[in-house]
Design a protein around this motif. Structure first.
Motif, PDB file in Angstrom:
ATOM      1  N   HIS A   1      57.476  70.114  21.545  1.00  0.00           N
ATOM      2  CA  HIS A   1      57.152  68.541  21.317  1.00  0.00           C
ATOM      3  C   HIS A   1      55.805  68.542  20.750  1.00  0.00           C
ATOM      4  CE1 HIS A   1      55.510  70.385  25.159  1.00  0.00           C
ATOM      5  NE2 HIS A   1      54.452  69.690  24.814  1.00  0.00           N
ATOM      6  N   GLN A   2      55.580  67.220  20.106  1.00  0.00           N
ATOM      7  CA  GLN A   2      54.654  67.048  19.132  1.00  0.00           C
ATOM      8  C   GLN A   2      53.532  66.186  19.908  1.00  0.00           C
ATOM      9  OE1 GLN A   2      55.171  64.842  15.670  1.00  0.00           O
ATOM     10  NE2 GLN A   2      53.565  66.199  14.501  1.00  0.00           N
TER      11      GLN A   2
ATOM     12  N   GLY B   1      48.828  66.023  16.241  1.00  0.00           N
ATOM     13  CA  GLY B   1      49.918  66.223  15.331  1.00  0.00           C
ATOM     14  C   GLY B   1      50.456  67.953  15.558  1.00  0.00           C
ATOM     15  N   ASN B   2      49.755  68.711  16.681  1.00  0.00           N
ATOM     16  CA  ASN B   2      50.227  69.944  16.747  1.00  0.00           C
ATOM     17  C   ASN B   2      51.637  70.024  17.500  1.00  0.00           C
ATOM     18  OD1 ASN B   2      47.790  70.850  15.370  1.00  0.00           O
ATOM     19  ND2 ASN B   2      46.686  70.839  17.275  1.00  0.00           N
TER      20      ASN B   2
ATOM     21  N   ASN C   1      54.971  70.195   6.150  1.00  0.00           N
ATOM     22  CA  ASN C   1      54.988  69.119   5.337  1.00  0.00           C
ATOM     23  C   ASN C   1      55.729  68.315   5.427  1.00  0.00           C
ATOM     24  OD1 ASN C   1      56.737  71.139   4.281  1.00  0.00           O
ATOM     25  ND2 ASN C   1      56.668  70.184   2.446  1.00  0.00           N
ATOM     26  N   LEU C   2      56.851  68.550   6.396  1.00  0.00           N
ATOM     27  CA  LEU C   2      57.975  67.532   6.703  1.00  0.00           C
ATOM     28  C   LEU C   2      58.050  67.018   8.149  1.00  0.00           C
ATOM     29  CD1 LEU C   2      60.740  69.255   4.631  1.00  0.00           C
ATOM     30  CD2 LEU C   2      59.238  67.565   3.792  1.00  0.00           C
ATOM     31  N   ILE C   3      57.317  67.719   8.937  1.00  0.00           N
ATOM     32  CA  ILE C   3      57.543  67.240  10.321  1.00  0.00           C
ATOM     33  C   ILE C   3      56.094  66.840  10.962  1.00  0.00           C
ATOM     34  CG2 ILE C   3      59.647  68.642  11.123  1.00  0.00           C
ATOM     35  CD1 ILE C   3      57.809  70.761  12.273  1.00  0.00           C
ATOM     36  N   GLY C   4      55.276  66.151  10.180  1.00  0.00           N
ATOM     37  CA  GLY C   4      54.003  65.742  10.622  1.00  0.00           C
ATOM     38  C   GLY C   4      53.917  64.435  11.381  1.00  0.00           C
ATOM     39  N   ASP C   5      55.021  63.681  11.364  1.00  0.00           N
ATOM     40  CA  ASP C   5      55.265  62.445  12.273  1.00  0.00           C
ATOM     41  C   ASP C   5      56.505  62.610  12.887  1.00  0.00           C
ATOM     42  OD1 ASP C   5      54.759  59.965  13.241  1.00  0.00           O
ATOM     43  OD2 ASP C   5      55.797  59.109  11.575  1.00  0.00           O
TER      44      ASP C   5
ATOM     45  N   PHE D   1      65.321  58.287   9.435  1.00  0.00           N
ATOM     46  CA  PHE D   1      65.282  59.093   8.552  1.00  0.00           C
ATOM     47  C   PHE D   1      66.715  58.918   7.606  1.00  0.00           C
ATOM     48  CE2 PHE D   1      62.311  61.206  11.270  1.00  0.00           C
ATOM     49  CZ  PHE D   1      61.394  61.595  10.348  1.00  0.00           C
ATOM     50  N   PRO D   2      66.589  58.803   6.043  1.00  0.00           N
ATOM     51  CA  PRO D   2      67.928  59.030   5.461  1.00  0.00           C
ATOM     52  C   PRO D   2      68.896  60.310   5.764  1.00  0.00           C
ATOM     53  CG  PRO D   2      65.984  59.887   3.986  1.00  0.00           C
ATOM     54  CD  PRO D   2      65.410  59.415   5.304  1.00  0.00           C
TER      55      PRO D   2
END
Length: 236
Positions: free
Chosen positions: A91-92, A97-98, A122-126, A235-236
């Protein structure tokens, strides 16, 4: 269940991931038999990650994971019994954000094992684009694919006959937990003749949403694995 050859492996894991323009970020954790990785044929807990610019590794083979729990390492051998179960959450943390990994035990206690800093990705920051639960095997060319799970295929009337994932839940941005069957699940299997994957849905509060998986060594087929995947609509 055992792997016979030194260069074959069998594992089960859960993961969070995102992909875009040919790039992939993921964090996964579960159990694995892999003599090349661990040096013996025992079952080990493990985790691995892949982040920005293709960086990543198993366990702590490279810089990245920050171990916090002093008495609960990220990877260690498991004592296997008829009812062996491991439970992790990935979990984030909303503030830092870690990405944290937490182990839950049968006595309801928990251990925050450590975290992967957000700067690794670079893709799972949020949050993650997808969540998955999978069984995977690997073997050299022209050799049988090893057993998966406990080596048994799922039985319709016996949830404990094969390997299984239970209490599948998704954590939201507010740390709330939703049953996995509240989201569309996609079943991916390289071949139903290789191993079984039976999504059973919700059973009872103790088992929750669960899926049965696995099968014996495949002597005449080249097999890879199976997945239950949830993709999120933002997400697309």
């Amino acid at each position: 269940m055992e792997c016979t050859y030194s260069n074959e492996a069998s594992s089960a894991q859960q993961y969070v991931a995102a992909e875009s323009n040919g790039q992939l970020n993921f964090i996964q954790a579960g159990w694995m038999i892999n003599m090349n990785l661990f040096g013996d044929a025992r079952t080990w807990t493990f985790a691995s990650w892949k982040g920005a610019k293709g960086a990543g590794c198993y366990n702590t083979q490279c810089k990245g994971f920050v171990q916090v729990a002093k008495d609960n390492p990220l990877s260690e051998p498991m004592e296997i019994t008829d009812d062996s179960i491991i439970r992790f959450t990935i979990h984030q943390d909303k503030t830092s954000g870690n990405w944290w990994i937490t182990q839950m035990f049968k006595d309801s206690s928990v251990s925050d094992m450590g975290y992967w800093p957000k700067e690794l990705f670079n893709l799972i920051g949020d949050g993650a684009q997808m969540v998955g639960f999978s069984g995977m095997v690997s073997a050299p060319p022209n050799t049988p694919s090893p057993p998966m799970g406990n080596g048994n295929r799922p039985k319709y009337d016996d949830p404990y006959h094969s390997g299984f994932f239970n209490n599948l839940q998704i954590m939201g941005n507010d740390y709330s937990l939703d049953r996995a069957d509240m989201f569309p699940l996609k079943r991916l299997v390289d071949s139903d003749q290789c191993y079984g994957l039976d999504y059973a849905g919700h059973d009872n509060p103790n088992v929750g949403v669960y899926s049965k998986y696995g099968g014996p060594r495949r002597k005449s087929m080249r097999c890879l694995g199976l997945h239950l995947i949830i993709r999120f609509p933002k997400f697309p």
